[in-house]
Design a protein around this motif. Structure first.
Motif, PDB file in Angstrom:
ATOM      1  N   ILE A  54     -21.124  23.516 -27.958  1.00  0.00           N
ATOM      2  CA  ILE A  54     -22.247  24.072 -28.927  1.00  0.00           C
ATOM      3  C   ILE A  54     -22.484  22.789 -29.864  1.00  0.00           C
ATOM      4  O   ILE A  54     -21.717  22.735 -30.759  1.00  0.00           O
ATOM      5  N   PHE A  55     -23.522  22.133 -29.562  1.00  0.00           N
ATOM      6  CA  PHE A  55     -23.882  21.065 -30.481  1.00  0.00           C
ATOM      7  C   PHE A  55     -24.806  21.516 -31.636  1.00  0.00           C
ATOM      8  O   PHE A  55     -24.458  21.008 -32.727  1.00  0.00           O
ATOM      9  N   GLU A  56     -25.434  22.288 -31.535  1.00  0.00           N
ATOM     10  CA  GLU A  56     -26.243  23.008 -32.787  1.00  0.00           C
ATOM     11  C   GLU A  56     -26.327  24.441 -32.656  1.00  0.00           C
ATOM     12  O   GLU A  56     -26.494  24.910 -31.395  1.00  0.00           O
ATOM     13  N   GLY A  57     -26.332  25.334 -33.545  1.00  0.00           N
ATOM     14  CA  GLY A  57     -26.630  26.689 -33.442  1.00  0.00           C
ATOM     15  C   GLY A  57     -25.514  27.720 -33.101  1.00  0.00           C
ATOM     16  O   GLY A  57     -24.403  27.170 -33.722  1.00  0.00           O
ATOM     17  N   SER A  58     -25.507  28.902 -32.598  1.00  0.00           N
ATOM     18  CA  SER A  58     -24.582  29.629 -32.435  1.00  0.00           C
ATOM     19  C   SER A  58     -25.128  30.565 -31.436  1.00  0.00           C
ATOM     20  O   SER A  58     -25.820  31.078 -30.814  1.00  0.00           O
ATOM     21  N   ILE A  59     -23.883  30.683 -30.230  1.00  0.00           N
ATOM     22  CA  ILE A  59     -24.015  31.201 -28.950  1.00  0.00           C
ATOM     23  C   ILE A  59     -23.086  32.456 -28.773  1.00  0.00           C
ATOM     24  O   ILE A  59     -21.705  32.352 -29.127  1.00  0.00           O
ATOM     25  N   GLU A  60     -23.470  33.447 -28.188  1.00  0.00           N
ATOM     26  CA  GLU A  60     -22.422  34.516 -27.779  1.00  0.00           C
ATOM     27  C   GLU A  60     -22.022  34.251 -26.391  1.00  0.00           C
ATOM     28  O   GLU A  60     -23.203  34.247 -25.488  1.00  0.00           O
ATOM     29  N   PHE A  61     -21.043  33.838 -25.999  1.00  0.00           N
ATOM     30  CA  PHE A  61     -20.861  33.398 -24.862  1.00  0.00           C
ATOM     31  C   PHE A  61     -19.926  34.386 -24.026  1.00  0.00           C
ATOM     32  O   PHE A  61     -18.557  34.449 -24.534  1.00  0.00           O
ATOM     33  N   GLY A  62     -19.916  34.998 -22.960  1.00  0.00           N
ATOM     34  CA  GLY A  62     -19.492  36.059 -22.373  1.00  0.00           C
ATOM     35  C   GLY A  62     -18.635  35.472 -21.019  1.00  0.00           C
ATOM     36  O   GLY A  62     -19.288  34.724 -20.419  1.00  0.00           O
ATOM     37  N   VAL A  63     -17.605  36.064 -20.910  1.00  0.00           N
ATOM     38  CA  VAL A  63     -16.688  35.543 -20.128  1.00  0.00           C
ATOM     39  C   VAL A  63     -15.894  36.751 -19.378  1.00  0.00           C
ATOM     40  O   VAL A  63     -15.169  37.175 -20.361  1.00  0.00           O
ATOM     41  N   ASN A  64     -16.197  37.085 -18.032  1.00  0.00           N
ATOM     42  CA  ASN A  64     -15.285  38.114 -17.714  1.00  0.00           C
ATOM     43  C   ASN A  64     -15.620  39.502 -18.272  1.00  0.00           C
ATOM     44  O   ASN A  64     -14.481  40.406 -18.496  1.00  0.00           O
ATOM     45  N   GLY A  65     -16.730  39.611 -19.003  1.00  0.00           N
ATOM     46  CA  GLY A  65     -17.113  40.940 -19.749  1.00  0.00           C
ATOM     47  C   GLY A  65     -16.509  40.838 -21.443  1.00  0.00           C
ATOM     48  O   GLY A  65     -16.769  41.509 -21.970  1.00  0.00           O
TER      49      GLY A  65
END
Length: 113
Positions: A54-65
């Motif tokens: 994540i270079f900039e910002g914010s992410i919701e990263f889903g892995v296997n639910g």
């Protein structure tokens, strides 16, 4: 020698994340994914290991639910075959490191789902 920039010439698409190959070497590919707030990459798998920054910002990263809240500076690595999805909590720039044998067209296909 090859040069690229994660910050120059960023383009955003109104409807989906924007994929741009920044660099291709003998070892792999570096891809920039530009997300506007709320944009998603639906659940998908890669046949090869990946590293996501994540270079900039914010992410919701889903892995296997399970959802992981990733912010600027965070890295996550996945083996091939692991289901994952991304959603931009805010406008974000993501660096994706792909295996040389993987394809940027495959990534574009995920964005266009």
């Amino acid at each position: 020698m090859k040069l690229a920039s994660l910050v120059n010439d960023i383009q955003y698409n109104e409807n989906r994340p924007t994929i741009q190959v920044l660099m291709e070497t003998d070892a792999g590919k570096e891809i920039r994914i530009a997300f506007k707030e709320g944009q998603v990459m639906k659940e998908h798998k890669t046949p090869f290991p990946i590293v996501v920054e994540i270079f900039e910002g914010s992410i919701e990263f889903g892995v296997n639910g399970e959802t992981h809240q990733l912010k600027k500076g965070d890295l996550i690595g996945l083996e091939g075959g692991v289901p994952h999805d991304l959603k931009a909590v805010e406008t974000s720039t993501v660096r994706l490191s792909l295996n040389k044998a993987d394809s940027a067209k495959r990534v574009e296909g995920v964005v266009n789902q």
